[in-house]
Every structure is written in C-alpha cells, then in structure tokens.
Design a protein around this motif. Structure first.
Motif, PDB file in Angstrom:
ATOM      1  N   HIS A   1       0.916  -1.223   0.082  1.00 45.09           N
ATOM      2  CA  HIS A   1      -0.144  -0.328   0.409  1.00 45.09           C
ATOM      3  C   HIS A   1       1.109   1.300  -0.024  1.00 45.09           C
ATOM      4  O   HIS A   1       0.546   2.233  -0.560  1.00 45.09           O
ATOM      5  N   ILE A   2       2.308   1.716   1.208  1.00 42.65           N
ATOM      6  CA  ILE A   2       2.857   2.257   0.554  1.00 42.65           C
ATOM      7  C   ILE A   2       3.500   2.902  -0.011  1.00 42.65           C
ATOM      8  O   ILE A   2       3.821   3.707  -0.831  1.00 42.65           O
ATOM      9  N   THR A   3       3.976   1.345  -1.323  1.00 41.96           N
ATOM     10  CA  THR A   3       5.044   1.453  -2.117  1.00 41.96           C
ATOM     11  C   THR A   3       3.271   1.774  -3.150  1.00 41.96           C
ATOM     12  O   THR A   3       3.891   3.469  -3.848  1.00 41.96           O
ATOM     13  N   SER A   4       2.686   1.891  -3.597  1.00 43.52           N
ATOM     14  CA  SER A   4       1.091   2.134  -4.509  1.00 43.52           C
ATOM     15  C   SER A   4       0.995   3.984  -4.154  1.00 43.52           C
ATOM     16  O   SER A   4       1.130   4.419  -5.343  1.00 43.52           O
ATOM     17  N   GLN A   5       1.821   4.270  -2.858  1.00 42.62           N
ATOM     18  CA  GLN A   5       1.023   6.051  -2.787  1.00 42.62           C
ATOM     19  C   GLN A   5       2.028   6.626  -3.002  1.00 42.62           C
ATOM     20  O   GLN A   5       2.221   7.981  -3.465  1.00 42.62           O
ATOM     21  N   LEU A   6       3.303   6.478  -3.740  1.00 38.30           N
ATOM     22  CA  LEU A   6       4.446   6.907  -3.703  1.00 38.30           C
ATOM     23  C   LEU A   6       4.732   7.563  -5.313  1.00 38.30           C
ATOM     24  O   LEU A   6       4.222   6.268  -6.108  1.00 38.30           O
ATOM     25  N   ASP A   7       5.134   8.462  -5.798  1.00 42.17           N
ATOM     26  CA  ASP A   7       5.286   8.785  -6.895  1.00 42.17           C
ATOM     27  C   ASP A   7       6.553   9.317  -6.538  1.00 42.17           C
ATOM     28  O   ASP A   7       7.304  10.046  -8.252  1.00 42.17           O
ATOM     29  N   TYR A   8       7.848   9.270  -6.574  1.00 46.53           N
ATOM     30  CA  TYR A   8       9.342   9.088  -6.442  1.00 46.53           C
ATOM     31  C   TYR A   8      10.089   8.139  -6.100  1.00 46.53           C
ATOM     32  O   TYR A   8       9.793   7.287  -4.726  1.00 46.53           O
TER      33      TYR A   8
ATOM     34  N   ARG B   1      10.056  -0.428 -12.268  1.00 43.30           N
ATOM     35  CA  ARG B   1       9.212   0.044 -13.067  1.00 43.30           C
ATOM     36  C   ARG B   1       8.399  -2.261 -12.961  1.00 43.30           C
ATOM     37  O   ARG B   1       7.188  -2.121 -12.520  1.00 43.30           O
ATOM     38  N   ALA B   2       9.104  -2.553 -13.056  1.00 43.25           N
ATOM     39  CA  ALA B   2       8.708  -3.923 -13.133  1.00 43.25           C
ATOM     40  C   ALA B   2       7.901  -4.248 -11.581  1.00 43.25           C
ATOM     41  O   ALA B   2       7.084  -5.053 -11.975  1.00 43.25           O
ATOM     42  N   PHE B   3       8.736  -4.118 -10.979  1.00 42.66           N
ATOM     43  CA  PHE B   3       8.349  -4.302  -9.568  1.00 42.66           C
ATOM     44  C   PHE B   3       6.972  -3.368  -9.556  1.00 42.66           C
ATOM     45  O   PHE B   3       5.904  -4.160  -8.357  1.00 42.66           O
ATOM     46  N   LEU B   4       7.099  -2.084  -9.735  1.00 41.74           N
ATOM     47  CA  LEU B   4       5.970  -1.129  -9.655  1.00 41.74           C
ATOM     48  C   LEU B   4       4.825  -1.776 -10.282  1.00 41.74           C
ATOM     49  O   LEU B   4       3.753  -1.879  -9.576  1.00 41.74           O
ATOM     50  N   LYS B   5       4.781  -2.654 -11.708  1.00 39.35           N
ATOM     51  CA  LYS B   5       3.242  -2.950 -12.130  1.00 39.35           C
ATOM     52  C   LYS B   5       2.974  -4.446 -11.019  1.00 39.35           C
ATOM     53  O   LYS B   5       1.695  -4.343 -11.115  1.00 39.35           O
ATOM     54  N   LEU B   6       4.012  -5.523 -10.877  1.00 42.81           N
ATOM     55  CA  LEU B   6       3.425  -6.065  -9.874  1.00 42.81           C
ATOM     56  C   LEU B   6       2.840  -5.369  -8.498  1.00 42.81           C
ATOM     57  O   LEU B   6       1.795  -5.869  -8.375  1.00 42.81           O
ATOM     58  N   VAL B   7       2.722  -4.214  -8.163  1.00 49.28           N
ATOM     59  CA  VAL B   7       2.227  -3.847  -6.633  1.00 49.28           C
ATOM     60  C   VAL B   7       0.890  -3.761  -7.196  1.00 49.28           C
ATOM     61  O   VAL B   7       0.264  -3.667  -7.383  1.00 49.28           O
ATOM     62  N   ASN B   8       0.949  -2.580  -8.501  1.00 52.71           N
ATOM     63  CA  ASN B   8      -0.061  -2.169  -9.494  1.00 52.71           C
ATOM     64  C   ASN B   8      -1.000  -3.341  -9.651  1.00 52.71           C
ATOM     65  O   ASN B   8      -2.630  -3.392  -8.967  1.00 52.71           O
TER      66      ASN B   8
ATOM     67  N   LEU C   1       1.787   4.684 -14.076  1.00 51.07           N
ATOM     68  CA  LEU C   1       2.986   4.310 -14.159  1.00 51.07           C
ATOM     69  C   LEU C   1       4.341   4.872 -14.875  1.00 51.07           C
ATOM     70  O   LEU C   1       5.148   5.916 -14.685  1.00 51.07           O
ATOM     71  N   GLN C   2       3.740   5.803 -16.242  1.00 53.11           N
ATOM     72  CA  GLN C   2       4.626   7.103 -16.599  1.00 53.11           C
ATOM     73  C   GLN C   2       4.802   8.506 -15.917  1.00 53.11           C
ATOM     74  O   GLN C   2       5.397   9.071 -16.433  1.00 53.11           O
ATOM     75  N   GLU C   3       4.061   8.924 -15.222  1.00 50.46           N
ATOM     76  CA  GLU C   3       4.475   9.602 -14.396  1.00 50.46           C
ATOM     77  C   GLU C   3       4.624   9.780 -12.845  1.00 50.46           C
ATOM     78  O   GLU C   3       5.448  10.988 -12.425  1.00 50.46           O
ATOM     79  N   ILE C   4       5.385   8.380 -12.860  1.00 45.26           N
ATOM     80  CA  ILE C   4       6.285   8.682 -11.375  1.00 45.26           C
ATOM     81  C   ILE C   4       8.020   8.675 -11.842  1.00 45.26           C
ATOM     82  O   ILE C   4       8.408   7.974 -13.426  1.00 45.26           O
TER      83      ILE C   4
END
Length: 245
Positions: free
Chosen positions: A28-35, A45-52, A61-64
């Motif tokens: 949850h915390i990871t999903s709320q960050l943009d930096y 980015r691959a990790f964030l896709k898994l979180v998403n 993702l393109q705005e992070i």
C-alpha cells in the motif's frame, strides 16, 4: 518539513504473488509514492507493475519518477537524489532484490538522509541473509556478512581460511555471497580450504519455489561433490555460510 524516505523491500526473485513475501502495508505504501530511487529503473518499473496488480498506483507509471543509484553513481550525485524529499515529497528506496541498503549501494543515501534530518522508515520484507541464518542451523547469536570473497583462487582460499579461523575462535557464523555462475567454484573452494568438521551451509533461491537449503560438514560436502552430486545452484542466487568447529 522534509518528506520520509521509505526503505522498500523487493522479492528475491520472479514471483507473481507479492502477498507471499511482502505485507499488505508495504504494498500500500509503495503504491502511494511517486518518487523512487532504484538500482535499475527498468526492474523498478517491473516491480511497480506487480504492486499495481493488487494495489493500484496513485499515479500512472509513466508519471512516476525513478532515479537510479548504483555502483556508477558518483558520491556528488547523492544530494540531488534527496532533493525531492528535502522539498517535502515522500520517496522510496527500492532494492533490486531483498531489503535496501544491505549489500546494496543505497546505504550511502540512507546515511545522507540522516545527516539532512530526513525521516527514514524501513519496511518489512525478505532478506536472503537473515533467511539463510535462520535456516542454516548455525550460530544465530553471532554472525557476520562478508560480501563477496576474492575471485583469485589463491586469495579466495586464504580468505576462507581466515574466516574459518575467526569463526572457530569466536563461534561466529560467517556469511558471504558469490556471482551465481561461480557458485560451483565457491563450494569447491570451501571444501578444499575448510577442515572436515567445519559446517557449511548452501542456501539457494530463498523464498522461491525452487528454494534449497543444505547444511553439512566439509567432509560430507567433499564426498557429495566427489560423487558428482553438486547442488543444483548454477546461476541461482546463493548464500554461503560456515561455522568452524
């Protein structure tokens, strides 16, 4: 007020089930960050896709923003990586595998964050080193991580003997890692350098479906290797541990 630097753990290998290794709060915390600061932007980015997949990202993702910090990053660039946090933006330091800042270039950034009064918050996740200690049966009261040993055969043997002597004298478990394609050479070096009674643990693919962990004496490993029964750990992340008896 500065933002908070969250230390975000990653999985120890490919997995589609983050919930098996990362708590809901971490996702949850990871999903709320943009930096983010990461060793490699592509894998981050691959990790964030898994979180998403289970916790939708607050921004596309393109705005992070993902800034890289690795062995090629000059020390003078670290301050710039903290600039968004000093401006009040929360950020995450994400590891390539396991927990950040342990056997990881992020440690320097964390130290600098403390120097600038930036709150640092470590999040719970898998550490191959602690998992290996837990599962080895070796001394968990006193242990030391030694990173990579020398690649030169003679220097490596000398270093192994040094660690074994320290381990026997202090009753301290010694941990180290190796580039995965050199795992067999490392185990052979351990068997050749250590006393027959020294306990050696080989822990491979920790937390993954292919995980294997085996603790034996040097003599037992020597017999196994002599019979052509080396562990199936070629090109697989492995932690080596020894305890001199």
């Amino acid at each position: 007020m500065p933002g908070t630097l969250f230390l975000i753990p990653n999985t120890l290998g490919e997995t589609e089930a983050l919930a098996s290794v990362l708590p809901e709060q971490v996702q949850h915390i990871t999903s709320q960050l943009d930096y983010f600061v990461a060793e490699n932007a592509k894998t981050a980015r691959a990790f964030l896709k898994l979180v998403n997949a289970s916790h939708p990202l607050a921004k596309p993702l393109q705005e992070i923003t993902i800034s890289e910090l690795n062995v090629n990053t000059p020390p003078a660039a670290l301050a710039g990586l903290l600039a968004p946090l000093l401006a009040g933006r929360d950020g995450g330091l994400v590891s390539e595998a396991g927990v950040p800042a342990v056997a990881d270039p992020g440690a320097d950034l964390v130290r600098l964050a403390h120097q600038h009064g930036i709150p640092v918050r470590p999040l719970v996740g898998p550490s191959s080193l602690l998992l290996a200690v837990m599962a080895s049966g070796l001394n968990g009261q006193s242990f030391a991580f030694n990173g990579y040993l020398p690649t030169d055969a003679a220097q490596r043997t000398a270093r192994i003997k040094e660690l074994e002597t320290r381990s026997r004298k202090e009753k301290q478990t010694q941990l180290f890692i190796e580039t995965p394609y050199r795992n067999t050479a490392m185990l052979e070096a351990l068997v050749g350098a250590c006393a027959p009674g020294t306990l050696i643990c080989v822990a491979t693919d920790l937390s993954l479906a292919t995980e294997t962990i085996r603790t034996q004496t040097g003599a037992q490993w020597k017999s196994q290797l002599g019979a052509g029964k080396a562990p199936e750990f070629h090109k697989k992340p492995t932690v080596f541990l020894l305890l001199g008896q």
